[in-house]
Write a protein that holds these residues in place. Structure first.
Motif, PDB file in Angstrom:
ATOM      1  N   ALA A  92       0.884  -1.271   0.122  1.00  0.00           N
ATOM      2  CA  ALA A  92       0.212   0.039  -0.054  1.00  0.00           C
ATOM      3  C   ALA A  92       0.804   1.185  -0.041  1.00  0.00           C
ATOM      4  O   ALA A  92       0.419   2.319  -0.553  1.00  0.00           O
ATOM      5  N   ALA A  93       1.920   1.144   0.627  1.00  0.00           N
ATOM      6  CA  ALA A  93       2.960   2.322   0.856  1.00  0.00           C
ATOM      7  C   ALA A  93       3.394   2.791  -0.545  1.00  0.00           C
ATOM      8  O   ALA A  93       3.582   3.810  -0.949  1.00  0.00           O
ATOM      9  N   ASP A  94       3.542   1.658  -1.593  1.00  0.00           N
ATOM     10  CA  ASP A  94       4.027   1.958  -2.983  1.00  0.00           C
ATOM     11  C   ASP A  94       2.890   2.875  -3.571  1.00  0.00           C
ATOM     12  O   ASP A  94       3.288   3.528  -4.727  1.00  0.00           O
ATOM     13  N   CYS A  95       1.857   3.138  -3.263  1.00  0.00           N
ATOM     14  CA  CYS A  95       0.840   3.727  -3.798  1.00  0.00           C
ATOM     15  C   CYS A  95       0.620   5.220  -3.331  1.00  0.00           C
ATOM     16  O   CYS A  95      -0.310   5.982  -3.476  1.00  0.00           O
ATOM     17  N   GLU A  96       1.522   5.434  -2.390  1.00  0.00           N
ATOM     18  CA  GLU A  96       1.691   6.900  -1.726  1.00  0.00           C
ATOM     19  C   GLU A  96       2.980   7.531  -2.049  1.00  0.00           C
ATOM     20  O   GLU A  96       4.087   6.953  -1.925  1.00  0.00           O
ATOM     21  N   LEU A  97       2.998   8.559  -2.651  1.00  0.00           N
ATOM     22  CA  LEU A  97       4.295   9.237  -3.278  1.00  0.00           C
ATOM     23  C   LEU A  97       4.321  10.639  -2.881  1.00  0.00           C
ATOM     24  O   LEU A  97       3.267  11.221  -2.656  1.00  0.00           O
ATOM     25  N   ASN A  98       5.502  10.974  -2.254  1.00  0.00           N
ATOM     26  CA  ASN A  98       5.942  12.387  -1.670  1.00  0.00           C
ATOM     27  C   ASN A  98       7.088  12.897  -2.404  1.00  0.00           C
ATOM     28  O   ASN A  98       7.874  12.462  -2.735  1.00  0.00           O
ATOM     29  N   SER A 101       3.738   0.795  -9.521  1.00  0.00           N
ATOM     30  CA  SER A 101       3.224  -0.515 -10.024  1.00  0.00           C
ATOM     31  C   SER A 101       1.941  -0.661  -9.937  1.00  0.00           C
ATOM     32  O   SER A 101       1.370  -0.581  -9.300  1.00  0.00           O
ATOM     33  N   LEU A 102       1.535  -1.032 -11.518  1.00  0.00           N
ATOM     34  CA  LEU A 102       0.132  -1.286 -11.769  1.00  0.00           C
ATOM     35  C   LEU A 102      -0.478  -2.295 -10.909  1.00  0.00           C
ATOM     36  O   LEU A 102      -1.638  -2.604 -10.599  1.00  0.00           O
ATOM     37  N   ALA A 103       0.351  -3.481 -10.798  1.00  0.00           N
ATOM     38  CA  ALA A 103      -0.135  -4.632 -10.290  1.00  0.00           C
ATOM     39  C   ALA A 103      -0.282  -4.252  -8.685  1.00  0.00           C
ATOM     40  O   ALA A 103      -0.925  -5.000  -8.003  1.00  0.00           O
ATOM     41  N   LYS A 104       0.385  -3.377  -7.979  1.00  0.00           N
ATOM     42  CA  LYS A 104       0.017  -2.876  -6.765  1.00  0.00           C
ATOM     43  C   LYS A 104      -0.835  -1.730  -6.500  1.00  0.00           C
ATOM     44  O   LYS A 104      -1.200  -1.497  -5.425  1.00  0.00           O
ATOM     45  N   CYS A 105      -1.042  -0.867  -7.472  1.00  0.00           N
ATOM     46  CA  CYS A 105      -1.884   0.588  -7.219  1.00  0.00           C
ATOM     47  C   CYS A 105      -3.171   0.444  -8.042  1.00  0.00           C
ATOM     48  O   CYS A 105      -2.691   0.730  -9.398  1.00  0.00           O
ATOM     49  N   ASP A 106      -4.360   0.775  -7.482  1.00  0.00           N
ATOM     50  CA  ASP A 106      -5.290   1.104  -8.450  1.00  0.00           C
ATOM     51  C   ASP A 106      -5.605   2.422  -8.234  1.00  0.00           C
ATOM     52  O   ASP A 106      -6.026   3.020  -9.357  1.00  0.00           O
ATOM     53  N   SER A 133      -2.319  17.385  -1.417  1.00  0.00           N
ATOM     54  CA  SER A 133      -2.233  15.986  -2.224  1.00  0.00           C
ATOM     55  C   SER A 133      -3.378  15.928  -2.997  1.00  0.00           C
ATOM     56  O   SER A 133      -4.434  16.637  -3.158  1.00  0.00           O
ATOM     57  N   ILE A 134      -3.183  14.776  -3.920  1.00  0.00           N
ATOM     58  CA  ILE A 134      -3.987  14.333  -4.879  1.00  0.00           C
ATOM     59  C   ILE A 134      -4.137  12.956  -5.136  1.00  0.00           C
ATOM     60  O   ILE A 134      -2.963  12.135  -4.846  1.00  0.00           O
ATOM     61  N   THR A 135      -5.317  12.311  -4.845  1.00  0.00           N
ATOM     62  CA  THR A 135      -5.524  10.768  -5.316  1.00  0.00           C
ATOM     63  C   THR A 135      -6.192  10.877  -6.643  1.00  0.00           C
ATOM     64  O   THR A 135      -7.134  11.275  -6.810  1.00  0.00           O
ATOM     65  N   PHE A 136      -5.428   9.731  -7.587  1.00  0.00           N
ATOM     66  CA  PHE A 136      -6.015   9.707  -8.951  1.00  0.00           C
ATOM     67  C   PHE A 136      -5.930   8.209  -9.207  1.00  0.00           C
ATOM     68  O   PHE A 136      -4.990   7.351  -8.527  1.00  0.00           O
ATOM     69  N   SER A 137      -6.687   7.700 -10.033  1.00  0.00           N
ATOM     70  CA  SER A 137      -6.565   6.494 -10.506  1.00  0.00           C
ATOM     71  C   SER A 137      -5.597   5.972 -11.475  1.00  0.00           C
ATOM     72  O   SER A 137      -5.336   6.929 -12.368  1.00  0.00           O
ATOM     73  N   THR A 138      -5.172   4.725 -11.407  1.00  0.00           N
ATOM     74  CA  THR A 138      -4.126   4.212 -12.604  1.00  0.00           C
ATOM     75  C   THR A 138      -4.760   3.764 -13.647  1.00  0.00           C
ATOM     76  O   THR A 138      -4.072   3.611 -14.540  1.00  0.00           O
ATOM     77  N   LYS A 139      -6.041   3.689 -13.876  1.00  0.00           N
ATOM     78  CA  LYS A 139      -6.620   3.445 -14.723  1.00  0.00           C
ATOM     79  C   LYS A 139      -6.665   4.153 -16.006  1.00  0.00           C
ATOM     80  O   LYS A 139      -6.455   5.366 -15.915  1.00  0.00           O
TER      81      LYS A 139
END
Length: 149
Positions: free
Chosen positions: A20-26, A43-48, A115-121
C-alpha cells in the motif's frame, strides 16, 4: 516445521501494508524551481489509485513562487503547460476539463502542503509520462519522469 510456515505466512500478511505504501508518493519543492526527485515510480500490479503528496519547503507565497504537480503524457506536457498559462491562477494554471491532464494539484506557496489521489486506470506500463509544475515559466526546468511498471 509448522512454526516456520506460520512465521512465513505471518510475515507475508504483514507485508501487505508495504504494498500500500507504494501507492503513496511524496515530493518536495522549495523557493527554487526544482522538485526533490527527478522521477517517481508506481506499479500497476500494486496500485489501483495513487496518492501524491506535495510539500513546499520554501518561504515565498504562492503568488511569487507557487508550485503544483501536474501529470500528463510526455507528448502533452508542453501544450498543457502553455494552456495552463491561459487558464490562470484561479484554475491553478491547469486547463479545466482538459483530458490530457491525468492528475494535478492546486498551487501552493511556502510552508503549504497539498495532495491528490488519482486512478491508475488508463495508465500503461512502460508509457511515457512526465510530471511538471505548470506555474508560468516553471515547466521547462521543473519536471520529472513518472515511471509506470
Amino acid at each position: 516445521m509448522k512454526k516456520q510456515l506460520f512465521l512465513a505466512l505471518a510475515l507475508l500478511g504483514g507485508s501487505s501494508s508495504a504494498f500500500a505504501a507504494d501507492c503513496e508518493l511524496n515530493i518536495n519543492v522549495q523557493d527554487a524551481m526544482t522538485f526533490d526527485k527527478p522521477s517517481l515510480e508506481i506499479s500497476l500490479a500494486k496500485c489501483d489509485n495513487v496518492t501524491l503528496k506535495l510539500k513546499h519547503n520554501g518561504k515565498m507565497p504562492k503568488t511569487a513562487m507557487g508550485h503544483n504537480w501536474v501529470l500528463t503524457t510526455t507528448a502533452d506536457q508542453v501544450p498543457v503547460a502553455s494552456a495552463g498559462v491561459t487558464a490562470g491562477a484561479a484554475n491553478n494554471y491547469t486547463p479545466v476539463g482538459d483530458k490530457r491532464v491525468i492528475a494535478g494539484t492546486k498551487i501552493i506557496g511556502g510552508g503549504e502542503e497539498t495532495s491528490i489521489t488519482f486512478s491508475t486506470k488508463g495508465l500503461k506500463a512502460g508509457g511515457d509520462y512526465t510530471y511538471f509544475c505548470s506555474f508560468p515559466g516553471h515547466s521547462f526546468l521543473m519536471k520529472g519522469k513518472f515511471i509506470v511498471k
